[in-house]
Enzyme design. Structure first.
Site, short mmCIF file in Angstrom:
data_model
loop_
_atom_site.label_atom_id
_atom_site.label_comp_id
_atom_site.label_asym_id
_atom_site.label_seq_id
_atom_site.Cartn_x
_atom_site.Cartn_y
_atom_site.Cartn_z
N ASN A 53 -9.04 0.29 12.84
CA ASN A 53 -7.81 0.92 12.38
C ASN A 53 -7.28 1.83 13.47
O ASN A 53 -8.02 2.65 14.02
CB ASN A 53 -8.06 1.72 11.10
N THR A 65 -4.58 -2.13 8.80
CA THR A 65 -3.60 -1.06 8.59
C THR A 65 -3.70 -0.60 7.14
O THR A 65 -3.78 -1.43 6.21
CB THR A 65 -2.16 -1.49 8.92
N GLU A 66 -3.74 0.72 6.95
CA GLU A 66 -4.11 1.25 5.64
C GLU A 66 -3.08 0.99 4.56
O GLU A 66 -3.37 1.18 3.37
CB GLU A 66 -4.42 2.75 5.71
N ASN A 67 -1.88 0.57 4.91
CA ASN A 67 -0.90 0.25 3.87
C ASN A 67 -1.05 -1.17 3.34
O ASN A 67 -0.21 -1.63 2.56
CB ASN A 67 0.53 0.48 4.37
N SER A 75 -7.32 -1.15 0.12
CA SER A 75 -7.35 -0.81 1.54
C SER A 75 -8.23 0.40 1.81
O SER A 75 -9.06 0.40 2.73
CB SER A 75 -5.93 -0.54 2.04
#
Length: 447
Positions: free
Chosen positions: A257, A280-282, A323
């Protein structure tokens, strides 16, 4: 199978009452129910508690509710992205509560699943956890977070069938999936409504039992704000030096990340043959480069910087709760983040500075405490020459005892049991220079 009522945006807005708690999906303007929010902004409804990652961009989405004076409180993760939110918070015109992004998503999921709350290691030792109940579980200190529910949820999906089943597009799941479960009244703004049976049951993300009303509202480019176009990156030579050195820490097969700033430059250096998988955290695993044709968020997923990206072969999409479960569950091998200060205990400060409202934690606390390995990339000193590597952090802490490696434009340090260990000098930098510009002692482990 039941038919879910199809209503207009005005009829949807009229279902919100004064003092309601409003859950609002979206990440930036991606997957945001913008047209529902604009309709609500045309009403006289007031004293709302708005819950979402942020309030959107100036003039769009929840920002209109804010500047209309319709919000009494906002609960979210990254209000810093909107200068109006910062101004109104500074002036005391709106109350606000800040939660780490993963904590916010999980609290909404818990509320929707009938769970009273949960313990998480995210935010332990920070100002956000000062009034929270804590408990040591498996030798790890954790804070208790209550579940979140709302009176009304405004969410955005790509397609719905007339029963109310929903499917989302690419990174537009974000908070929407959990919010669909966590309100007394759920209204879904969708791009297209199709007859029952046209959606593949395997592709349904939110089931019809959660959805009370449907609104068909076509997405327009202007609804996406700045995330509809490719962002620019400042890539001075000092920043590129740091990014190139950070890349050397990554191994084939690593799930990585990348934070905003210098870490994003690492993505441009990764080649397909490196075998590095970006998260990606979204809500995406398998992030590819920015689209070469200049297309934007209307046709592409977006990353955590709200920049349109492509998907590599084998990529997948998921919601915010999943996520951050990957992150907290130690399924992300490496996080590369920017930093404001790192101290000799491995404490990180990178989300707030004195004199500015604490409005922008985002996913930083989750990533810093959850990734298996944390690499911090930053300049060695501030613009005034003061050190960023210090004996003890003075700025608000992001995560305690979390940093493994610090890479600056002058040196590489590992953090061991005794503090900073100098393991490498950037070419052209002397040891005396490092001694002079580092704010604490270190062990020289140069070969």
């Amino acid at each position: 199978m039941k038919n879910t009522p199809i209503i207009t945006v005005k009829e949807a807005a009229d279902k919100v009452k004064n003092n309601d708690i409003l859950l609002c999906g979206g990440f930036g303007m991606t997957g945001a129910p913008v047209q529902l929010l604009h309709a609500l902004a045309e009403t006289n409804i007031k004293d709302l508690t708005y819950i979402g990652n942020n309030v959107g961009e100036p003039g769009l989405g929840g920002d209109r509710l804010l500047t209309n004076g319709q919000l009494k409180r906002m609960i979210g993760s990254y209000f810093t992205s909107n200068p109006n939110a910062v101004k109104w918070a500074q002036e005391g015109k709106v109350e606000y509560t800040l939660l780490p992004q993963g904590t916010l998503g999980e609290a909404i999921r818990a509320g929707g699943m009938g769970i009273g709350g949960f313990y998480t290691p995210t935010s332990v030792g920070t100002v956000l956890a000062e009034k929270m109940e804590t408990k040591v579980i498996n030798n790890v200190e954790q804070v208790f977070v209550e579940g979140i529910r709302g009176n009304v949820a405004f969410i955005r999906a790509w397609k719905a069938d007339t029963a109310g089943n929903l499917t989302y597009r690419m990174t537009e799941q974000n908070f929407n999936t959990a919010m669909a479960t966590a309100a007394d009244l759920v209204i879904a703004e969708v791009e297209e409504i199709v007859p029952i049976g046209e959606l593949d049951p395997n592709q349904i993300h939110s089931q019809a039992c959660y959805v009370d009303f449907l609104v068909e509202a076509k997405l327009q480019k202007e609804h996406l704000g700045s995330s509809a176009s490719v962002g620019s990156k400042k890539a001075g030579e000092d920043r590129l030096i740091i990014a190139r050195r950070a890349l050397k820490e990554l191994q084939k097969g690593d799930i990585v990340n990348l934070g905003i700033g210098i870490p994003t430059l690492v993505a441009d250096l990764i080649k397909e043959e490196d075998g590095i998988i970006l998260h990606t955290e979204n809500g995406m695993l398998g992030v590819g480069p920015e689209p070469s044709d200049g297309s934007g968020a209307m046709t592409n997923p977006v990353n955590a910087g709200k920049v349109p990206v492509t998907a590599i072969k084998g990529a997948s999409y998921f919601d915010t709760s999943t996520s951050f479960g990957m992150i907290r569950g130690k399924h992300v091998d490496v996080a590369i983040m920017g930093g404001l200060e790192v101290d000799e205990k491995g404490n990180l400060a990178n989300w707030a500075v004195p004199g500015k409202p604490l409005l922008g934690v985002g996913g930083a606390m989750d990533l810093a405490s959850g990734a298996k390995k944390l690499i911090i990339t930053m300049n060695h000193t501030n613009k005034d020459g003061s050190p960023k590597l210090v004996k003890s952090c003075k700025l608000p802490i992001t995560a305690m005892n979390a940093v493994d490696i610090v890479i600056t434009d002058k040196a590489v340090f590992k953090i061991g049991d005794s503090g900073f260990e100098l393991v490498e000098l950037i070419p052209g930098v002397s040891l005396d220079e490092i001694k002079e510009q580092t704010g604490t002692s270190f062990i020289n482990k140069l070969k």
